[in-house]
Design a protein around this motif. Structure first.
Motif, PDB file in Angstrom:
ATOM      1  N   SER A 187       9.938  20.041   4.431  1.00  0.00           N
ATOM      2  CA  SER A 187      10.989  20.436   5.360  1.00  0.00           C
ATOM      3  C   SER A 187      12.318  20.604   4.644  1.00  0.00           C
ATOM      4  N   PRO A 198       1.588  11.055   3.279  1.00  0.00           N
ATOM      5  CA  PRO A 198       1.798  12.166   4.212  1.00  0.00           C
ATOM      6  C   PRO A 198       3.269  12.404   4.496  1.00  0.00           C
ATOM      7  N   MET A 199       4.045  11.301   4.554  1.00  0.00           N
ATOM      8  CA  MET A 199       5.450  11.467   4.884  1.00  0.00           C
ATOM      9  C   MET A 199       6.189  12.202   3.776  1.00  0.00           C
ATOM     10  N   VAL A 208       5.444  15.965   4.005  1.00  0.00           N
ATOM     11  CA  VAL A 208       6.074  16.656   5.121  1.00  0.00           C
ATOM     12  C   VAL A 208       7.585  16.734   4.928  1.00  0.00           C
ATOM     13  N   VAL A 209       8.184  15.610   4.501  1.00  0.00           N
ATOM     14  CA  VAL A 209       9.641  15.597   4.353  1.00  0.00           C
ATOM     15  C   VAL A 209      10.078  16.569   3.263  1.00  0.00           C
ATOM     16  N   VAL A 252      -5.090  12.100  -2.388  1.00  0.00           N
ATOM     17  CA  VAL A 252      -4.657  11.693  -1.052  1.00  0.00           C
ATOM     18  C   VAL A 252      -3.510  12.576  -0.576  1.00  0.00           C
ATOM     19  N   MET A 269      -4.768  15.481   1.220  1.00  0.00           N
ATOM     20  CA  MET A 269      -5.616  15.308   2.399  1.00  0.00           C
ATOM     21  C   MET A 269      -4.916  15.543   3.737  1.00  0.00           C
ATOM     22  N   PRO A 321       0.822  -1.211   0.000  1.00  0.00           N
ATOM     23  CA  PRO A 321       0.000   0.000   0.000  1.00  0.00           C
ATOM     24  C   PRO A 321       0.854   1.259   0.000  1.00  0.00           C
ATOM     25  N   ILE A 322       1.354   1.614  -1.189  1.00  0.00           N
ATOM     26  CA  ILE A 322       2.288   2.730  -1.306  1.00  0.00           C
ATOM     27  C   ILE A 322       1.683   4.040  -0.819  1.00  0.00           C
ATOM     28  N   LEU A 323       0.351   4.123  -0.960  1.00  0.00           N
ATOM     29  CA  LEU A 323      -0.312   5.373  -0.625  1.00  0.00           C
ATOM     30  C   LEU A 323      -0.051   5.787   0.820  1.00  0.00           C
ATOM     31  N   ALA A 324       0.308   4.813   1.678  1.00  0.00           N
ATOM     32  CA  ALA A 324       0.527   5.121   3.077  1.00  0.00           C
ATOM     33  C   ALA A 324       1.687   6.088   3.277  1.00  0.00           C
ATOM     34  N   VAL A 325       2.600   6.166   2.307  1.00  0.00           N
ATOM     35  CA  VAL A 325       3.747   7.053   2.489  1.00  0.00           C
ATOM     36  C   VAL A 325       3.416   8.482   2.109  1.00  0.00           C
TER      37      VAL A 325
END
Lengths: 285, 328
Positions: free
Chosen positions: B188, B180-181, B184-185, B268, B271, B174-178
């Motif tokens: 930054s 948000p990371m 954010v990364v 996504v 979101m 489930p690549i989509l899980a990354v």
């Protein structure tokens, strides 16, 4: 800059390339062992390279943690990860997957009985399967609350259409000769369904089931971004990203990867058992 | 299948029959879905409708919201038939009726264009454009990279043995899980704007395109490859004159999958990070403030966008394959 690590990373990259080149061009390249060996070496080499770059360049952990740090986070918090796994995978994804697959299967049986319904449902189902269905996650979280029920509901909707479309296609997979043969046996609708058309549909059905494994996990994780109790893989990912604890995020992604490929693998294994007669399952060539 | 292969009847009657054969069932199914949707509105919204009506002074059986909380929606609707029409016109229904969603869609697109505010921040067109731009950018990156990897895999035995298993395995993750990371990364590190979202889209569309193209570039049979070998064709010539043309059907099919995946990635990606622009942000804002009509209209906008993008690729596919003499 720590040159030792950087040199190590470079050496790892050169070494794996060399080893893999040797194996891939040797005589034994078609042996099962080398088919397993080459990708494994490649994966290990990539991990070493990643570790070396992160350590050598001093990349901060809030940007990209080293594999060793991820592994440390993974082993240090197995209890949390297990709780999240149960919440997201077992309760959310798996229950939704089973309900969705059963519902799609039943609807496909009904649709298959009527030519009109089939010609109507197939294009609509194909259309729905291409839509960004994860978008309904906020709505379903609103309806079913924050706990796993809403995640299961998202999963149900996500897996429904691929399985429906594939099952309907599969039930048409028999040819006229085979159906005529059943007719000459005076087989009833149910007899010909269970003895001929369902077995013939199995490769298609499993294709849908395999596509749906990934969708189920994605649905359960993304739905948790919209609200969940204080456990669950999606919840952990979004909160740990907020705290910049990226080693924990990567550990959670590792869990998702293991769960996703294990889920797929199990469905593929069952497929091999059920459709052992199909040409695509023949070993060797 | 069988009907189509038998000599096609010509003339107006046949055309009408073809249309009614293909279109009528779809229209019937869509109409049934809309009908079920309207019916579902009644039990979903009846509780709040009754509460509102009671506040406005109407007589409701049984009285008191607490009494009704645990009662079934259908029973309540049967006991208060005169309130039922209200469930289709609430401001914040649990399930908005189809016409409410349609009106909201028109209000935030067509009407705003007519009043010259087509690109204001309240217009769905604006949000759809934000999502579309990162989807298309990511899709292009992902497709180019995917085709590149596929060419490498087809021509290099090591890459095939080492990378291909990972490319296939990555589709089960489930690549989509990354998402948000990544946002954010990259923020930054100073990468902002549409690029982080586009990278998620690129990543999601990369693997389907790569796997599909490997299949396509390998689709020429041994006979055809042998023929080119007898012509003494170089590897580049084999690629341009045989492998590339015969991979085209696979190319378009995997582009359709990749485009759908890229759109999901962009939505996504908007979101979880408190984004304020894009269809995903509309979904999120709607869910924060209980604006259900807004959520549904954003959802339909996303669906229309997906249909248009995939349909566009389908049109190009038809034109290209026809020109190449491979019309399906």
């Amino acid at each position: 800059m720590n040159w030792n690590w950087l040199i190590g990373a470079g050496t790892a990259l050169v070494a794996i390339s060399y080893v893999n080149l040797q194996v891939a061009n040797s005589d034994g390249r078609d042996q099962p062992i080398s088919r397993l060996f080459v990708p494994t070496v490649f994966g290990i080499g990539l991990l070493l390279f990643w570790e070396g770059i992160v350590q050598g360049m001093g990349v901060p952990g809030v940007i990209l943690p080293a594999p060793s740090a991820i592994w440390a986070a993974f082993t240090a918090s197995t209890d949390i990860l297990w709780l999240d796994f149960v919440q997201t995978f077992v309760k959310g994804a798996l229950s939704g997957y089973i309900i969705g697959a059963a519902a799609a299967f039943l609807v496909a049986l009904v649709a298959d009985a009527s030519d009109f319904l089939r010609r109507g449902l197939l294009p609509v189902g194909n259309f729905m399967a291409a839509l960004p269905i994860v978008g309904i996650a906020p709505i379903l979280v609103m309806w079913f609350g924050f706990d796993w029920q809403s995640k299961a509901a998202v999963v149900v909707v996500m897996v429904f259409f691929p399985i429906l479309v594939n099952t309907v296609e599969g039930l048409r997979a028999t040819d006229r000769m085979q159906r005529d043969l059943m007719q000459t046996y005076a087989a009833s609708y149910w007899q010909s369904l269970f003895k001929l058309r369902l077995p013939a549909a199995m490769p298609f059905i499993f294709n849908g089931l395999k596509i749906a494994t990934t969708l189920a996990l994605i649905g359960a994780i993304v739905a948790e971004f919209f609200g969940s109790p204080i456990r669950g893989m999606g919840f952990r990912i979004s909160t740990e990203v907020g705290r910049l604890a990226l080693d924990m995020v990567w550990a959670e992604i590792l869990v998702a990867a293991i769960a996703g490929s294990a889920f797929y693998g199990i469905v593929a294994l069952i497929e091999r058992r059920v459709t052992f007669w199909h040409p695509s399952q023949r070993r060797g060539r | 299948m069988t009907d189509a292969t038998i000599a096609k009847p010509s003339g107006l009657g046949a055309g009408v029959r073809a249309v009614s054969d293909a279109v009528l069932p779809v229209v019937a199914v869509v109409a049934a879905i809309i009908g079920l949707w309207y019916l579902a509105c009644i039990p979903m919204n009846i509780h709040t409708a009754l509460t509102d009506a009671e506040r406005a002074g109407a007589v409701v059986t049984p009285a008191g919201a607490a009494e009704r909380r645990d009662m079934g929606g259908i029973g309540l609707a049967l006991a208060n038939t005169e309130i039922v029409p209200d469930v289709f016109s609430q401001e914040r229904p649990r399930l908005p009726a189809p016409h409410q969603v349609g009106m909201e869609l028109w209000k935030t697109t067509g009407e705003m264009v007519l009043t010259g505010r087509g690109f204001s921040k309240r217009s769905l067109l604006y949000h759809a454009w934000v999502t579309l731009s990162s989807t298309v950018l990511g899709f292009l990156i992902g497709t180019v990279a995917g085709v590149g990897l596929a060419i490498g895999i087809v021509h290099s035995r090591v890459m095939n043995m080492a990378v291909m298993p990972w490319a296939i395995a990555s589709q089960t993750i489930p690549i989509l899980a990354v998402a948000p990371m990544i946002i954010v990364v990259l923020n930054s590190v100073g990468v902002t704007g549409i690029l982080p979202k586009a990278l998620i889209s690129a990543y999601l569309s990369f693997f389907p395109v790569a796997v599909g193209m490997v299949k396509g570039l390998r689709s020429p049979g041994a006979m055809q490859l042998d023929l080119l070998a007898t012509y003494n064709a170089s590897q580049a010539e084999t690629f341009w004159k045989l492998r590339m043309p015969s991979s085209m059907p696979y190319f378009f099919t995997s582009m359709k999958i990749g485009m759908a995946a890229a759109l999901v990635g962009a939505i996504v990606g908007e979101m979880p990070t408190g984004a304020v622009r894009g269809l995903g942000a509309r979904l999120l804002a709607g869910s924060y403030y209980g604006q259900t009509v807004q959520i549904w209209s954003a959802l339909f906008a996303a669906a229309i966008l997906a249909a248009v993008l995939v349909g566009l690729i389908g049109l190009i596919q038809r034109a290209v394959l026809k020109k190449m003499g491979m019309a399906s």
